[in-house]
Design a protein around this motif. Structure first.
Motif, short mmCIF file in Angstrom:
data_model
loop_
_atom_site.label_atom_id
_atom_site.label_comp_id
_atom_site.label_asym_id
_atom_site.label_seq_id
_atom_site.Cartn_x
_atom_site.Cartn_y
_atom_site.Cartn_z
N ASP A 61 -5.42 -6.94 12.16
CA ASP A 61 -5.90 -6.86 10.77
C ASP A 61 -5.10 -5.83 9.99
O ASP A 61 -5.66 -5.01 9.27
N TYR A 62 -3.79 -5.84 10.14
CA TYR A 62 -2.94 -4.87 9.47
C TYR A 62 -2.59 -5.34 8.05
O TYR A 62 -2.41 -6.54 7.81
N GLY A 63 -2.47 -4.39 7.15
CA GLY A 63 -1.95 -4.68 5.82
C GLY A 63 -2.96 -5.23 4.84
O GLY A 63 -2.58 -5.65 3.74
N ILE A 64 -4.23 -5.24 5.21
CA ILE A 64 -5.24 -5.78 4.32
C ILE A 64 -5.54 -4.77 3.21
O ILE A 64 -5.77 -3.59 3.46
N SER A 65 -5.54 -5.26 2.00
CA SER A 65 -5.86 -4.40 0.85
C SER A 65 -6.79 -5.15 -0.08
O SER A 65 -7.00 -6.35 0.06
N GLY A 66 -7.37 -4.41 -1.01
CA GLY A 66 -8.22 -5.05 -2.01
C GLY A 66 -9.63 -5.37 -1.55
O GLY A 66 -10.37 -6.04 -2.25
N VAL A 67 -9.99 -4.90 -0.35
CA VAL A 67 -11.36 -5.08 0.11
C VAL A 67 -12.01 -3.71 0.26
O VAL A 67 -11.34 -2.67 0.20
N GLU A 68 -13.29 -3.70 0.47
CA GLU A 68 -14.01 -2.42 0.55
C GLU A 68 -13.50 -1.57 1.71
O GLU A 68 -13.31 -2.07 2.82
N ASP A 69 -13.26 -0.31 1.43
CA ASP A 69 -12.80 0.64 2.45
C ASP A 69 -13.73 1.84 2.44
O ASP A 69 -13.49 2.82 1.71
N PRO A 70 -14.80 1.81 3.24
CA PRO A 70 -15.78 2.91 3.20
C PRO A 70 -15.28 4.20 3.82
O PRO A 70 -15.92 5.24 3.68
N TYR A 71 -14.11 4.15 4.51
CA TYR A 71 -13.65 5.32 5.25
C TYR A 71 -12.39 5.97 4.67
O TYR A 71 -11.94 6.99 5.16
N GLY A 72 -11.81 5.36 3.66
CA GLY A 72 -10.53 5.84 3.13
C GLY A 72 -10.56 7.30 2.72
O GLY A 72 -9.61 8.05 2.95
N SER A 73 -11.67 7.74 2.15
CA SER A 73 -11.77 9.13 1.65
C SER A 73 -11.80 10.14 2.79
O SER A 73 -11.60 11.34 2.57
N LEU A 74 -12.06 9.68 4.03
CA LEU A 74 -12.09 10.59 5.17
C LEU A 74 -10.69 10.93 5.67
O LEU A 74 -10.52 11.84 6.48
N PHE A 75 -9.69 10.18 5.21
CA PHE A 75 -8.35 10.33 5.73
C PHE A 75 -7.35 10.51 4.58
O PHE A 75 -6.33 9.81 4.51
N ASN A 76 -7.64 11.45 3.70
CA ASN A 76 -6.80 11.64 2.51
C ASN A 76 -5.37 12.05 2.85
O ASN A 76 -4.45 11.79 2.07
N ASP A 77 -5.16 12.71 3.99
CA ASP A 77 -3.82 13.16 4.36
C ASP A 77 -2.90 11.98 4.69
O ASP A 77 -1.67 12.15 4.71
N PHE A 78 -3.45 10.83 5.00
CA PHE A 78 -2.64 9.68 5.35
C PHE A 78 -2.14 8.95 4.09
O PHE A 78 -1.30 8.08 4.17
#
Length: 384
Positions: free
Chosen positions: A367-384
């Motif tokens: 499931d690589y490269g998926i964008s435009g869907v809900e990402d509930p965890y993105g804010s936990l990994f701001n350094d990435f």
């Protein structure tokens, strides 16, 4: 308090943190990507300590979020683990081969490894050393985290050790000396590595080491509390859930040397719970074939009493470097990689040779490269 009472107290501490649950999880994990372990409940003061700003906060030579999957061709899997995979990839821009470590956000969060994952990215961006793997950049999509690192073709020191059963003394000394320089460098940056073992030491095309997998590395100026690592290599103060410092790496360094010379670790048991009890007990039977100088070094590294452990004394890492077992080592030449290696991996350099890595089934539903869907965890990994 007697030594027996100390051991009993430590075992009671282990029961308090549900060691059996940790041991069961350890048994379920693959060794390539470092297995998750339980983390102690932290007090408010400990949480405050872990959030102190880094003195290296402005030191970052990697790129963040500038790469995407479109920049790389994924060729094959090099390793699998609980959180994801490590892939061999090739840059579509410069044609070079890289290792791409992928971690699934949802699993990282569910296994309570967010702090360790962010620490890994943060520690890799700081480390620039001949014997430490280099990370070039990182990025994320809605489901995964990605880290792009040098591809080290020669495979794991672990594989070479298993084929050899045990190393001759000069071979073990060579690898130990290069590992020493990497650990000494990290400690000067106030980084504790916390997962030293042959599986985390790669060999480059010339046979020099590269320390990899910084999933448990952490910048610590004084002490930390987290229970983490690989059972055979964990220092007793970590097992006993006591505050600890950089000296845990020197304990693991002693275990590494012991394993290279003997082919096994001194506290091993098929049951992790028993391994931890063996570590707390601290009794080691040394083989008769180990010479006096190495016995002296091991007994001064694999020692529970922190006031006696080399690396933790007034002389710091110099006490380890100046031990008689290392007397032949010319450290300046070693650091400049100007010493012939004892083993050169049988690979063809520069073509993405994977002959030194095991084959793994490829996942056709990545499931690589998926964008435009809900990402509930993105804010936990701001350094990435």
């Amino acid at each position: 308090m007697t030594s027996m009472e100390n051991t009993e107290t430590s075992i009671r501490s282990l029961n308090d943190i549900n060691l059996e649950e940790m041991a069961q999880k350890q048994q379920q994990q693959n060794i390539y990507v470092t297995p998750p372990v339980l983390e102690n409940q932290k007090t408010a003061s400990q949480l405050s300590l872990s959030k102190k700003s880094s003195k290296h906060s402005n030191r970052d030579t990697t790129t963040r979020g500038k790469y995407t999957l479109n920049d790389f061709q994924i060729l094959r899997t090099l390793g699998t683990g609980s959180f994801g995979r490590v892939h061999l990839t090739r840059s579509i821009h410069n044609g070079r081969f890289y290792a791409m470590k992928t971690l699934k956000k949802e699993i990282v969060v569910n296994m309570k490894q967010v702090e360790h994952t962010n620490d890994e990215r943060r520690m890799l961006k700081l480390a620039q050393h001949p014997f430490i793997i280099r990370m070039w950049g990182s990025f994320q999509d809605c489901h995964n985290l990605f880290m792009i690192m040098d591809y080290i073709e020669g495979g794991e020191l672990f594989s070479l050790l298993r084929k050899s059963q045990r190393f001759p003394t000069p071979v073990a000394k060579f690898y130990a000396a290069e590992v020493f320089l990497a650990i000494e460098y990290l400690h000067k940056l106030d980084i504790i590595y916390r997962d030293l073992k042959p599986e985390n030491i790669l060999l480059d095309k010339n046979g020099h080491i590269k320390l990899t997998d910084f999933g448990f590395a952490k910048e610590v100026t004084d002490v930390t509390y987290t229970l983490c690592g690989t059972p055979d290599y964990i220092a007793p103060e970590v097992v006993a859930t006591k505050p600890y410092n950089k000296s845990v790496d020197w304990w693991s360094f002693g275990i590494l040397i012991f394993e290279m010379l003997t082919g096994y670790t001194p506290f091993y048991d098929p049951t992790p719970m028993k391994t931890y009890e063996n570590i707390l007990n601290g009794t080691i039977t040394y083989p008769d074939y180990l010479p006096p100088d190495i016995l002296d070094l091991l007994q001064k590294l694999i020692v529970k009493d922190l006031t006696q452990r080399l690396g933790n004394l007034q002389g710091g890492s110099d006490d380890v470097k100046n031990h008689p077992w290392f007397k032949e080592v010319i450290w300046e030449r070693l650091l400049s990689r100007d010493i012939e290696t004892p083993y050169e991996p049988p690979i063809t350099s520069g073509v993405g040779d994977t002959s030194q890595f095991d084959r793994y089934p490829e996942d056709k539903d990545l499931d690589y490269g998926i964008s435009g869907v809900e990402d509930p965890y993105g804010s936990l990994f701001n350094d990435f």
